[in-house]
Design a protein around this motif. Structure first.
Motif, PDB file in Angstrom:
ATOM      1  N   ALA A 280      49.654  43.036  33.106  1.00 47.32           N
ATOM      2  CA  ALA A 280      50.230  43.071  34.450  1.00 47.32           C
ATOM      3  C   ALA A 280      49.169  43.441  35.483  1.00 47.32           C
ATOM      4  O   ALA A 280      49.076  42.811  36.553  1.00 47.32           O
ATOM      5  CB  ALA A 280      51.390  44.047  34.503  1.00 47.32           C
ATOM      6  N   TYR A 281      48.360  44.452  35.176  1.00 54.80           N
ATOM      7  CA  TYR A 281      47.361  44.873  36.156  1.00 54.80           C
ATOM      8  C   TYR A 281      46.210  43.872  36.242  1.00 54.80           C
ATOM      9  O   TYR A 281      45.645  43.668  37.328  1.00 54.80           O
ATOM     10  CB  TYR A 281      46.853  46.279  35.823  1.00 54.80           C
TER      11      TYR A 281
ATOM     12  N   GLU B  60      50.354  47.958  29.889  1.00 55.00           N
ATOM     13  CA  GLU B  60      50.421  47.308  31.197  1.00 55.00           C
ATOM     14  C   GLU B  60      49.117  46.602  31.563  1.00 55.00           C
ATOM     15  O   GLU B  60      48.886  46.265  32.721  1.00 55.00           O
ATOM     16  CB  GLU B  60      50.795  48.328  32.271  1.00 55.00           C
TER      17      GLU B  60
END
Length: 262
Positions: A87-88, A84
């Protein structure tokens, strides 16, 4: 004597701006605060941080706004879940955080942003620890053998991982049997023999010990630097330094309570 890393301290020029940055973008909350006549210390961390997790200490010296970053201090690293990272990182970009080193430029393995004072914050992918919790703190050392020897002999830390390239090596040190959620110290050694400037924007690492005076006596037997002994710090904490001059605080906490509760 083998204590977990309790916090890492950095100096900031505008406390409210820094608090807003860390509470907004990393969702940190204030864990403790110490107000003195000339400075303020604020301890931050995720709401659901592990008992062995480390806090971030922001130190604001009243009326001081400019610090020299130097290059002996590297960065703090914070965790996001595996897979992720993109995304972060994009979330931080959408929130207006400075684009310093994006995931693509780092081979998709990590990324970097900067806080308002220019402190580098690495984003690493981990399956342990709370979101944005501190994973490690990186410091640069001039002699890898000396640095590894310091942490193993003085603090009984173990070598928990390494990354070696053509020009540098990273060594990760942590207490024996520490939970995966605990913070590590990353020792970066560049092979070209360079020296470093300490600066004053970076403060110290802090190690939590069971008994301050017993731990201090152990360090003195092991020939650690007598920088600020417990008596000179009102028997609340003490400081030694490593072979490169990085400051390391020792402190004793009772039942996990913060040193300076709100």
């Amino acid at each position: 004597m083998s204590g977990t890393l309790d916090h890492v301290m950095m100096r900031v020029g505008d406390l409210e701006e820094s608090l807003d940055w860390y509470t907004t973008h990393l969702d940190y909350e204030e864990k403790a605060r110490w107000e003195a006549d000339t400075f303020t210390n604020v301890y931050l961390g995720p709401a659901e941080m592990h008992d062995a997790g480390a806090m971030l200490e922001l130190t604001y010296n009243h009326g001081e706004s400019d610090y020299e970053m130097g290059d002996a201090w590297g960065h703090i690293a914070v965790r996001v879940p595996e897979g992720e990272l993109e995304a972060y990182y994009q979330q931080l970009m959408d929130e207006g955080v400075e684009d310093y080193r994006d995931p693509e430029s780092c081979g998709g393995r990590y990324a970097f942003v900067k806080d308002p004072d220019g402190h580098e914050v690495e984003i690493v992918q981990r399956d342990q620890g709370a979101l944005w919790s501190l994973d490690h703190t990186m410091i640069r050392v001039e002699d890898a053998d000396d640095a590894l020897g310091f942490w193993t002999r003085k603090f009984e830390y173990e070598h928990a991982g390494r990354w070696e390239s053509d020009t540098f090596a990273n060594y990760f040190m942590r207490p024996t049997d520490a939970p995966a959620e605990a913070m590590s110290v990353e020792l970066t050694y560049n092979y070209d023999g360079r020296s470093y400037t300490m600066g004053d924007a970076w403060g110290h690492l802090a190690v939590e010990v069971d008994d301050l005076h017993e731990a201090w006596d152990d360090l003195m037997v092991r020939e650690a630097a007598d920088y600020r002994d417990p008596a000179s710090c009102d028997d609340l904490y003490a400081f030694t330094t490593d072979q490169d001059g990085h400051e390391i605080e020792l402190l004793e906490r009772g039942d996990g309570e913060p040193l300076f509760p709100n």
